[in-house]
Design a protein around this motif. Structure first.
Motif, PDB file in Angstrom:
ATOM      1  N   GLY A  42       0.759  -1.237   0.000  1.00  0.00           N
ATOM      2  CA  GLY A  42       0.000   0.000   0.000  1.00  0.00           C
ATOM      3  C   GLY A  42       0.788   1.284   0.000  1.00  0.00           C
ATOM      4  O   GLY A  42       0.215   2.365   0.143  1.00  0.00           O
ATOM      5  N   GLY A  43       2.105   1.225  -0.146  1.00  0.00           N
ATOM      6  CA  GLY A  43       2.893   2.449  -0.251  1.00  0.00           C
ATOM      7  C   GLY A  43       3.257   3.091   1.067  1.00  0.00           C
ATOM      8  O   GLY A  43       3.402   4.315   1.155  1.00  0.00           O
ATOM      9  N   GLN A  44       3.424   2.280   2.125  1.00  0.00           N
ATOM     10  CA  GLN A  44       3.836   2.829   3.416  1.00  0.00           C
ATOM     11  C   GLN A  44       5.313   3.227   3.380  1.00  0.00           C
ATOM     12  O   GLN A  44       6.089   2.711   2.590  1.00  0.00           O
ATOM     13  CB  GLN A  44       3.626   1.792   4.535  1.00  0.00           C
ATOM     14  CG  GLN A  44       2.192   1.355   4.730  1.00  0.00           C
ATOM     15  CD  GLN A  44       1.809   0.164   3.857  1.00  0.00           C
ATOM     16  OE1 GLN A  44       2.540  -0.212   2.944  1.00  0.00           O
ATOM     17  NE2 GLN A  44       0.658  -0.425   4.138  1.00  0.00           N
ATOM     18  N   PHE A  45       5.698   4.163   4.268  1.00  0.00           N
ATOM     19  CA  PHE A  45       7.114   4.529   4.314  1.00  0.00           C
ATOM     20  C   PHE A  45       7.903   3.422   5.008  1.00  0.00           C
ATOM     21  O   PHE A  45       7.375   2.652   5.811  1.00  0.00           O
ATOM     22  CB  PHE A  45       7.326   5.884   4.998  1.00  0.00           C
ATOM     23  CG  PHE A  45       7.257   5.884   6.503  1.00  0.00           C
ATOM     24  CD1 PHE A  45       8.392   5.644   7.263  1.00  0.00           C
ATOM     25  CD2 PHE A  45       6.064   6.153   7.163  1.00  0.00           C
ATOM     26  CE1 PHE A  45       8.347   5.658   8.650  1.00  0.00           C
ATOM     27  CE2 PHE A  45       5.998   6.173   8.546  1.00  0.00           C
ATOM     28  CZ  PHE A  45       7.144   5.918   9.292  1.00  0.00           C
ATOM     29  N   GLY A  46       9.183   3.348   4.663  1.00  0.00           N
ATOM     30  CA  GLY A  46      10.048   2.310   5.206  1.00  0.00           C
ATOM     31  C   GLY A  46      11.410   2.867   5.561  1.00  0.00           C
ATOM     32  O   GLY A  46      11.608   4.087   5.607  1.00  0.00           O
ATOM     33  N   PRO A  47      12.397   2.003   5.780  1.00  0.00           N
ATOM     34  CA  PRO A  47      13.703   2.459   6.258  1.00  0.00           C
ATOM     35  C   PRO A  47      14.545   3.179   5.221  1.00  0.00           C
ATOM     36  O   PRO A  47      15.586   3.737   5.561  1.00  0.00           O
ATOM     37  CB  PRO A  47      14.385   1.161   6.701  1.00  0.00           C
ATOM     38  CG  PRO A  47      13.750   0.104   5.863  1.00  0.00           C
ATOM     39  CD  PRO A  47      12.324   0.529   5.704  1.00  0.00           C
ATOM     40  N   THR A  48      14.128   3.171   3.954  1.00  0.00           N
ATOM     41  CA  THR A  48      14.884   3.899   2.929  1.00  0.00           C
ATOM     42  C   THR A  48      14.093   5.079   2.360  1.00  0.00           C
ATOM     43  O   THR A  48      14.583   5.751   1.450  1.00  0.00           O
ATOM     44  CB  THR A  48      15.279   2.968   1.767  1.00  0.00           C
ATOM     45  OG1 THR A  48      14.094   2.464   1.137  1.00  0.00           O
ATOM     46  CG2 THR A  48      16.126   1.805   2.261  1.00  0.00           C
TER      47      THR A  48
END
Length: 259
Positions: free
Chosen positions: A122-128
């Motif tokens: 779903g396009g969540q933010f992540g570690p990069t």
């Protein structure tokens, strides 16, 4: 490729197919018999690659591609074991395995497709995800500092570290070919377009537009300090690409104990 698995599931404009083709071409040109290649993937968009390659492959649980690959390599050191997965799988839930495999200098070839978000879920933010970039879970902009993956892997002990974008198809293929000859832990980061996830949230309307961004802002790094390789898409800062680390530290070898 497994023709019966086509067409693939990647969204229009996604760059994973480009990276997958580069890997497949490198396998064909490597001179290593195909039955000596093994590809391991985790969960996520890039994790589907293991199912598309006509090789012995493992589609493992989330973040666990490197432990599975480690077991394969220790059981049969003659195999060429590649882990092909995404930034969320490798650097988030699998981050602990990533840094410790690099620390041990396991003889594994890592291809990390970095599209700056969790595209499949779903396009969540992540570690990069770059600071300030938008995602479905950061509607006011990401407040966190992202990983600078080349810096992280260099500090962890990887023998070889590089970064390219999906604009750099020749360099990606040649780099993968080179890592097949390089003992120890190697890490190639491939920056990829994700128009449906990251692009939609950040006013990058399609994959072609993100490719234009890579073409305009990619700069071959020459004597750039590793801690300056972070990516900030908010400003007109360069996106550094190239080969950053090339060491000759002996690869991990288990101790043999005679009975």
């Amino acid at each position: 490729m497994r023709a019966e698995r086509m067409p693939h599931i990647f969204c229009p404009g996604c760059g994973i197919g480009i990276a997958m083709r580069c890997y497949g071409q490198a396998v064909l040109e490597s001179g290593i018999p195909q039955d000596q290649h093994v590809v391991v993937s985790g969960i996520g968009c890039s994790g589907r690659v293991a199912g598309y390659m006509n090789l012995d492959s493992y589609h493992t649980t989330h973040g666990r591609g490197i432990p599975f690959a480690t077991g394969i390599k220790l059981a049969n050191p003659e195999l060429m074991v590649t882990v092909f997965s995404g930034d969320g799988d490798l650097a988030a839930i699998g981050g602990n395995h990533l840094i410790h495999a690099a620390r041990r200098n396991m003889d594994l070839k890592i291809i990390c497709v970095n599209n700056f978000n969790y595209g499949m879920t779903g396009g969540q933010f992540g570690p990069t995800t770059p600071t300030g970039a938008y995602a479905t879970t950061s509607p006011y902009g990401n407040r966190e500092q992202p990983f600078n993956l080349p810096y992280l892997l260099a500090a962890s002990g990887a023998n070889y570290v590089s970064r390219w974008t999906t604009m750099h198809v020749r360099q990606i293929k040649q780099d993968i070919l080179y890592t097949f000859t390089k003992p120890g832990f190697t890490f190639i980061e491939i920056l990829s377009s994700c128009p449906v996830g990251f692009g939609k949230s950040n006013r990058i309307p399609d994959g072609l537009e993100e490719m234009r961004l890579y073409r305009e802002r990619s700069v071959l790094a020459r004597d750039v300090p590793l801690d300056q390789l972070g990516i900030d898409l908010r400003e007109e800062r360069p996106i550094y690409v190239g080969n950053f680390v090339n060491r000759d530290v002996p690869a991990y070898a288990p101790v043999s104990i005679d009975p």
